[in-house]
Design a protein around this motif. Structure first.
Motif, short mmCIF file in Angstrom:
data_model
loop_
_atom_site.label_atom_id
_atom_site.label_comp_id
_atom_site.label_asym_id
_atom_site.label_seq_id
_atom_site.Cartn_x
_atom_site.Cartn_y
_atom_site.Cartn_z
N LEU A 95 0.82 -1.21 0.00
CA LEU A 95 0.00 0.00 0.00
C LEU A 95 0.85 1.26 0.00
O LEU A 95 0.52 2.25 -0.65
N PHE A 96 1.99 1.24 0.71
CA PHE A 96 2.81 2.45 0.82
C PHE A 96 4.13 2.34 0.05
O PHE A 96 4.67 3.32 -0.40
N PHE A 97 4.67 1.12 -0.06
CA PHE A 97 5.96 0.95 -0.72
C PHE A 97 5.82 -0.08 -1.84
O PHE A 97 5.17 -1.11 -1.67
N ASN A 98 6.43 0.20 -2.97
CA ASN A 98 6.46 -0.76 -4.07
C ASN A 98 7.53 -1.81 -3.79
O ASN A 98 8.73 -1.54 -3.94
N GLU A 99 7.11 -2.99 -3.37
CA GLU A 99 8.06 -4.05 -3.08
C GLU A 99 8.61 -4.62 -4.38
O GLU A 99 7.89 -4.76 -5.36
N PRO A 100 9.90 -4.97 -4.43
CA PRO A 100 10.49 -5.53 -5.65
C PRO A 100 9.79 -6.82 -6.06
O PRO A 100 9.42 -7.63 -5.21
N ASN A 101 9.62 -7.01 -7.35
CA ASN A 101 8.97 -8.22 -7.86
C ASN A 101 9.94 -9.39 -7.83
O ASN A 101 11.11 -9.26 -8.22
N PRO A 102 9.48 -10.57 -7.39
CA PRO A 102 10.35 -11.76 -7.43
C PRO A 102 10.76 -12.08 -8.86
O PRO A 102 9.96 -11.96 -9.80
N LYS A 103 12.01 -12.49 -9.04
CA LYS A 103 12.50 -12.86 -10.37
C LYS A 103 13.64 -13.85 -10.23
O LYS A 103 14.25 -13.99 -9.15
N ALA A 104 13.94 -14.53 -11.34
CA ALA A 104 15.01 -15.52 -11.32
C ALA A 104 15.56 -15.70 -12.72
O ALA A 104 14.89 -15.42 -13.72
N ASN A 105 16.80 -16.15 -12.81
CA ASN A 105 17.41 -16.48 -14.10
C ASN A 105 18.17 -17.79 -13.97
O ASN A 105 18.54 -18.21 -12.86
N LYS A 106 18.40 -18.43 -15.12
CA LYS A 106 19.04 -19.75 -15.11
C LYS A 106 19.98 -19.89 -16.30
O LYS A 106 19.63 -19.57 -17.43
N ASN A 117 18.00 -16.66 -7.70
CA ASN A 117 16.71 -16.09 -7.29
C ASN A 117 16.91 -14.72 -6.65
O ASN A 117 17.90 -14.49 -5.95
N LYS A 118 15.93 -13.84 -6.88
CA LYS A 118 15.97 -12.51 -6.28
C LYS A 118 14.58 -12.14 -5.76
O LYS A 118 13.57 -12.57 -6.30
N ASN A 119 14.56 -11.35 -4.71
CA ASN A 119 13.33 -10.76 -4.17
C ASN A 119 12.29 -11.80 -3.75
O ASN A 119 11.09 -11.58 -3.90
N GLY A 120 12.75 -12.94 -3.27
CA GLY A 120 11.82 -13.93 -2.74
C GLY A 120 11.43 -15.05 -3.68
O GLY A 120 10.69 -15.96 -3.27
N ALA A 121 11.87 -15.05 -4.93
CA ALA A 121 11.62 -16.18 -5.82
C ALA A 121 12.32 -17.41 -5.26
O ALA A 121 13.38 -17.31 -4.63
N ASP A 122 11.77 -18.62 -5.51
CA ASP A 122 12.36 -19.83 -4.94
C ASP A 122 12.39 -20.98 -5.95
O ASP A 122 12.04 -22.11 -5.65
N LEU A 123 12.81 -20.68 -7.19
CA LEU A 123 12.88 -21.69 -8.23
C LEU A 123 14.15 -22.52 -8.08
O LEU A 123 15.20 -22.02 -7.70
N ARG A 124 14.04 -23.83 -8.42
CA ARG A 124 15.16 -24.76 -8.29
C ARG A 124 15.54 -25.34 -9.65
O ARG A 124 14.78 -25.25 -10.61
#
Length: 398
Positions: free
Chosen positions: A326-337, A361-368
């Motif tokens: 609501l107040f802060f734009n949280e970073p979107n989860p993302k990942a690369n491989k 993984n970045k910003n909370g992404a959890d891909l394996r």
């Protein structure tokens, strides 16, 4: 006379073909999570709270190693056959079972990979049963690793978890005939097979009881010489609540292409998946709004023939779009491989292979790197960061 009649029927039918793949690999996986906290937390209103005494706890890891299957191609056992009905018409069947040859725990117990019967002719082919979905084909066709092992591209990994199915049961598919100058196409409808009640007030108040399981999709492309390009779309109903008046679908769109230059073959894909909830029913009882989630991904890949072998490489990335704070734009989860591999063909049917891959993984992404990889340690302290793995194995087809 009865024996002659049976022999006549048998001779009119085509012989059944037994086929399969047995693939085994020594594989290793390692996942790292880190403490990314810096002593700053946020209250319910989104305002920061500072803790100058916070001590960062570093990183933790989960890992495993063992003998697995399907590192280069999915192990399977199948039966298929075709009968020529005359006049260009043919009837066919295809039954294909997954096989877990590393421990023997799964064999011909189900034909979950494919179980279809079809009728084909100058009009094309009508196919009934369980089969691959149009929205999955691009993920596999334009991946140098064919969505197998640790090399599997992140588009397939992420969109599959998001709700884009690899296969659809209870489906009816139509395929265009193969003589269209390189143009090809497919449409599919998968029945949800849920009971419909009339009047609707008799519907049991149970979640996922009315529409979940339906799939609608299509794929159209052009393949001629070194070029292959295809566009696909699929809509999968993943959730419904009759009395709340909500139906949730995951709509997937992807565009893939490849071009074979001879010394090198290039691959590429763009993909977008959106989770959308439609709201209907009683205006006073229904939710005011349901946020939509999105997933965007892209892939670049290459294969290079080297003597009796082939070098493979790919780079893929995905990004999630989630509801903003609501107040802060949280970073979107993302990942690369990044994935690298080599396949050495000992014959037309047997090959040795090696693949190594790493996911960031970045910003909370959890891909394996693989479904065989252990889960990340993920809690209020540790956040998933990297996943690495390798496959070294042998593949034999028959």
């Amino acid at each position: 006379m009865a024996a002659l009649a049976v022999a006549g029927v048998a001779s009119a039918q085509s012989s059944v073909t037994l086929f399969g793949i047995v693939d085994a690999s020594i594989s290793s996986y390692s996942n790292s999570s880190r403490d990314l906290n810096n002593g700053v937390t946020y209250n319910a209103l989104g305002f920061p709270i500072y803790n100058p005494f916070y001590v960062n706890q570093g990183s933790v890891r989960t890992s495993n190693r063992g003998l697995f299957n399907s590192g280069n191609a999915t192990s399977r056992l199948g039966f298929r056959g075709t009968e020529d009905l005359g006049g260009g018409l043919a009837a066919s069947f295809w039954l294909e079972a997954p096989v877990a040859n590393d421990d023997g725990s799964q064999g011909v117990a189900t034909f979950a990979r494919r179980s279809t019967v079809s009728l084909s002719g100058g009009f094309g082919e009508v196919r009934l049963g369980r089969d691959l979905t149009p929205s999955f084909y691009n993920n596999s066709t334009f991946d140098p690793f064919g969505t197998n092992g640790v090399g599997t591209n992140l588009i397939q990994t992420a969109t599959s978890a998001f709700g884009n199915p690899t296969r659809a049961s209870n489906s009816v598919s139509y395929f265009l005939p193969p003589n269209l100058g390189g143009f090809y196409g497919q449409v599919m409808y998968g029945f949800h097979e849920k009971t419909k009640y009339s009047p609707g007030s008799l519907t049991p108040d149970v979640a996922n009881n009315s529409r979940t399981g339906r799939y609608v999709g299509g794929r159209f492309g052009y393949a001629n010489g070194p070029l292959d390009v295809a566009l696909a779309y699929g809509s999968n109903t993943v959730d419904d609540d009759y009395y709340a008046g909500t139906t949730t679908k995951v709509n997937t769109f992807n565009l893939g292409a490849s071009y074979d230059f001879g010394p090198v073959k290039l691959f590429g894909e763009l993909s977008r998946a959106k989770e959308k909830t439609d709201i209907d029913g009683d205006f006073f009882a229904r939710p005011a709004a349901v946020a939509s989630n999105k997933l965007n991904g892209w892939l670049l890949g290459v294969t290079v023939p080297v003597g009796a072998g082939q070098i493979r490489a790919s780079y893929s990335a995905v990004k999630y779009k989630t509801e903003d704070n609501l107040f802060f734009n949280e970073p979107n989860p993302k990942a690369n491989k990044l994935a690298l591999g080599y396949v050495h063909n000992l014959s037309k049917r047997t090959a040795l292979y090696a693949t190594i891959a790493r996911v960031s993984n970045k910003n909370g992404a959890d891909l394996r790197v693989s479904d065989n990889s252990p889960a990340f340690i993920s809690n209020g302290v540790f956040t998933p960061k990297t996943s690495t793995g390798y496959d070294f194995g042998i593949r034999h087809s028959f």
